[in-house]
Design a protein around this motif. Structure first.
Motif, PDB file in Angstrom:
ATOM      1  N   UNK A  63      69.906  44.923  21.288  1.00  0.00           N
ATOM      2  CA  UNK A  63      68.644  45.059  22.273  1.00  0.00           C
ATOM      3  C   UNK A  63      68.962  45.927  23.276  1.00  0.00           C
ATOM      4  N   UNK A  64      68.165  46.768  23.867  1.00  0.00           N
ATOM      5  CA  UNK A  64      68.369  47.546  24.842  1.00  0.00           C
ATOM      6  C   UNK A  64      67.795  46.894  26.223  1.00  0.00           C
ATOM      7  N   UNK A  65      68.603  46.621  27.064  1.00  0.00           N
ATOM      8  CA  UNK A  65      68.106  45.641  28.323  1.00  0.00           C
ATOM      9  C   UNK A  65      69.069  45.876  29.440  1.00  0.00           C
ATOM     10  N   UNK A  66      68.472  46.613  30.532  1.00  0.00           N
ATOM     11  CA  UNK A  66      69.351  46.645  31.880  1.00  0.00           C
ATOM     12  C   UNK A  66      69.958  45.604  32.208  1.00  0.00           C
TER      13      UNK A  66
ATOM     14  N   UNK B 117      64.474  41.276  40.026  1.00  0.00           N
ATOM     15  CA  UNK B 117      63.033  41.098  39.166  1.00  0.00           C
ATOM     16  C   UNK B 117      62.908  39.706  38.717  1.00  0.00           C
ATOM     17  N   UNK B 118      61.858  39.366  39.124  1.00  0.00           N
ATOM     18  CA  UNK B 118      61.164  38.032  38.529  1.00  0.00           C
ATOM     19  C   UNK B 118      60.202  38.286  37.319  1.00  0.00           C
ATOM     20  N   UNK B 119      60.792  37.746  36.079  1.00  0.00           N
ATOM     21  CA  UNK B 119      60.063  37.875  34.883  1.00  0.00           C
ATOM     22  C   UNK B 119      59.008  37.300  34.668  1.00  0.00           C
TER      23      UNK B 119
ATOM     24  N   UNK C 179      69.001  39.817  38.833  1.00  0.00           N
ATOM     25  CA  UNK C 179      69.460  41.387  38.871  1.00  0.00           C
ATOM     26  C   UNK C 179      68.759  42.034  37.964  1.00  0.00           C
ATOM     27  N   UNK C 180      67.989  43.181  38.295  1.00  0.00           N
ATOM     28  CA  UNK C 180      67.351  44.001  37.257  1.00  0.00           C
ATOM     29  C   UNK C 180      68.305  44.882  36.542  1.00  0.00           C
ATOM     30  N   UNK C 181      69.452  45.375  37.159  1.00  0.00           N
ATOM     31  CA  UNK C 181      70.282  46.082  36.575  1.00  0.00           C
ATOM     32  C   UNK C 181      71.607  45.391  36.505  1.00  0.00           C
ATOM     33  N   UNK C 182      72.263  45.297  35.524  1.00  0.00           N
ATOM     34  CA  UNK C 182      73.651  44.641  35.564  1.00  0.00           C
ATOM     35  C   UNK C 182      74.636  45.786  35.831  1.00  0.00           C
ATOM     36  N   UNK C 183      76.058  44.915  36.213  1.00  0.00           N
ATOM     37  CA  UNK C 183      76.981  46.006  36.982  1.00  0.00           C
ATOM     38  C   UNK C 183      77.472  47.183  36.072  1.00  0.00           C
ATOM     39  N   UNK C 184      77.442  47.041  34.724  1.00  0.00           N
ATOM     40  CA  UNK C 184      78.042  48.057  33.923  1.00  0.00           C
ATOM     41  C   UNK C 184      77.160  49.557  34.289  1.00  0.00           C
TER      42      UNK C 184
END
Length: 576
Positions: free
Chosen positions: A224-227, A524-526, A546-551
């Motif tokens: 799954x692609x999920x930032x 981000x609040x889903x 977090x909307x974008x994880x550290x990687x």
């Protein structure tokens, strides 16, 4: 621990000091002290590269992470082979051609002194911050294992690594890393065998794997692609590629290992060792954590692996705790029965019963951890205590001392490399460059040892004031991701963007750091489908993640540096 285990541990620590300090006798100049005279064999440099990254972070944190979650963390290392091939093709020949001491001195010829100092300064900041965590995190666990004060454990690890690195230089770092790597791997392989040997007679290794798979513990790939997801194939192959390229290609702790080899061919072989071995090794360590989970299906497992005493409890909390403990024990017994039944009858109904029993047990465990956190007003996460608990309870006397020595070795194998790299950058990129070459080799040799001691004391002191973290392994990667992408972007400008100049590189570097900070603070609040920017000193509202994880911060930093660097270089030509 038993006195025999204490004897084994003390003998190991004494040998490490003796072996490390004697390596420096042949260092008569800074090239000998910082680069071992560029005469290290490829296999020693390669093992040192692996030991530096493995550390106690891998030994303790990764096994605990697999126990609590699953094996998806292996996806972070999927990019390692690709990164190693690219580094061997482009960076290794370049560094050896210019006979560099550090990765950052190569930047000055193209971009000027300011870019060199800024980039090397970012390395000093990032590694200086991470080094305190590398010492502190295993020290918290080891202090409980050994029954020693926390400060005492930190001082043992910090001082021993500082002493032999200060006297022995990079030769001591590499030679001790080789031996420490051997101790680490013996400990991991022995514990894996011990787990399999102590499974019930009616449960084979294949059954253990099936039980783990039924609980989704063997999940290693997430397509799954999920930032906002920490670990999936996309972050592992793409985002982590930027992290690994920067870590192995521009981080002095790694670059210095292969700069000690005589030529390009041997340097490449040292890196390709990691390319071939890193993913299988990481997979094995994660599998060890999963098998540990299966082991504790059939062996008594505490509701918390971290033994702590409550500092204050109300009568209501005591009753609540007793009720949770009773529910946990009942669910544990039911899960064990369901696991034995599933081993002999792999029917969907038996599997469903086992999965449900496991869920009920973990719900009780999580409620107890939440209650203890409420009582203490502190994090009581026990991820980093699971593997050490197994060592103390189930490993035979004598071998406990050796495996605990392996944890010490794991911690020191990262500390010594980082101390040596911090010293090299401090002396070569700052002191020698700014003071000039008028001083003697003996002066720089003494200065290098002094700076090593200074960094060792700074790291040890910072470890004393650091708090404990939920996951050691994630903390280090999070710290690195703030810096690695931007530093990588500067090297991309140097090697492949002909129009880039010093003004553009410096502007790109600063812009990259700003971009990383900005993207890292987006939440981000889903439920509300709402994005918001939150500064570090502001509280994060419930429901926001977090909307974008550290990687993903690594490609953000690198791409920003290259784009801004290119545009500024065109707008402000070099002659202006």
């Amino acid at each position: 621990m038993h006195w025999i285990d204490w004897t084994v541990l003390l003998l190991f620590l004494a040998y490490t000091i003796w072996d490390g300090t004697r390596q420096g006798r042949e260092a008569h100049n800074i090239e000998g002290y910082l680069l071992a005279g560029r005469g290290m064999p490829w296999w020693a440099a390669g093992l040192s590269v692996m030991a530096t990254q493995a550390s106690a972070i891998t030994f303790i944190g990764t096994t605990g992470l697999a126990y609590v979650e699953d094996m998806r963390f292996v996806q972070v290392y999927l990019a390692v082979p690709f990164a190693m091939v690219l580094i061997c093709m482009f960076l290794v020949p370049y560094f050896h051609k210019v006979k560099a001491f550090t990765a950052y001195e190569t930047l000055e010829e193209r971009f000027g002194l300011k870019t060199r100092l800024t980039t090397s300064g970012l390395f000093l900041i990032s590694r200086g911050l991470a080094l305190g965590a590398v010492i502190a995190a295993p020290s918290y666990v080891l202090s409980l294992l050994l029954g020693l004060p926390l400060a005492g454990t930190i001082l043992i690890i910090g001082l021993i690594a500082t002493i032999y690195t200060m006297f022995g230089g990079v030769a001591a770092v590499i030679q001790t890393d080789v031996k420490q790597m051997a101790v680490m791997m013996f400990g991991l392989i022995f514990c894996f065998g011990l787990i399999i040997f102590n499974l019930p007679e009616e449960v084979s290794f294949g059954d253990a794997v099936y039980l783990a798979g039924s609980l989704d513990k063997l999940t290693a790939l997430d397509l799954n692609f999920d930032l906002s997801e920490k670990y999936n194939v996309w972050s592992g192959v793409f985002a982590a590629l930027f992290l690994m390229l920067s870590y192995f290609g521009t981080d002095q702790t790694q670059v210095q290992r292969y700069l000690t080899t005589p030529d390009v061919k041997q340097a490449r072989k040292s890196l390709l060792m990691s390319a071939y071995a890193k993913v299988p090794m990481q997979f094995f360590i994660l599998l060890l954590g999963v098998m540990l989970y299966v082991f504790f299906i059939f062996q008594p497992a505490p509701i918390s692996f971290r033994a702590t005493e409550p500092i204050a409890e109300t009568e209501q909390q005591i009753l609540q705790e007793q009720q949770i403990a009773a529910e946990y024990q009942q669910a544990y017994d039911l899960r064990q029965e369901a696991a034995l039944a599933l081993s002999s009858d792999r029917s969907p109904a038996a599997q469903q019963k086992f999965v449900e029993a496991d869920q009920v047990m973990n719900d009780a465990r999580n409620r107890d951890l939440a209650l203890q956190a409420e009582i203490r007003q502190a994090d009581v996460n026990d991820t980093n205590y699971i593997f050490p608990y197994f060592i103390l309870q189930y490993v035979p006397i004598g071998l406990v001392g050796l495996i605990v020595a392996g944890i010490f070795a794991a911690a020191m194998s990262s500390i010594d490399s980082e101390l040596n790299a911090l010293t090299t950058v401090s002396i070569i990129d700052w002191y020698k460059r700014l003071k000039g070459d008028g001083k003697s080799e003996e002066h720089y040799l003494k200065s290098s040892r002094t700076v090593t001691f200074m960094w060792g004391m700074i790291a040890t002191f910072s470890a004393l004031v650091l708090g404990e973290t939920r996951s050691i392994i994630e903390l280090i990667n999070q710290i690195g991701s703030y810096f690695y992408g931007s530093i990588l972007g500067v090297f991309v400008l140097m090697l492949w963007v002909k129009k880039a100049n010093g003004t553009g590189a410096l502007a790109g570097l600063l812009s990259g750091m700003l971009a990383v900070f900005t993207f890292d603070r987006i939440f981000y609040n889903e439920a509300l489908m709402d994005y918001t920017f939150i500064l570090p000193w502001q509280g994060v509202s419930a429901g926001y993640d977090k909307a974008i994880e550290f990687l993903w911060l690594n490609p953000v930093g690198a791409v920003t540096v290259v784009l801004v660097g290119y545009l500024v270089s065109i707008a402000i030509p070099k002659d202006q």
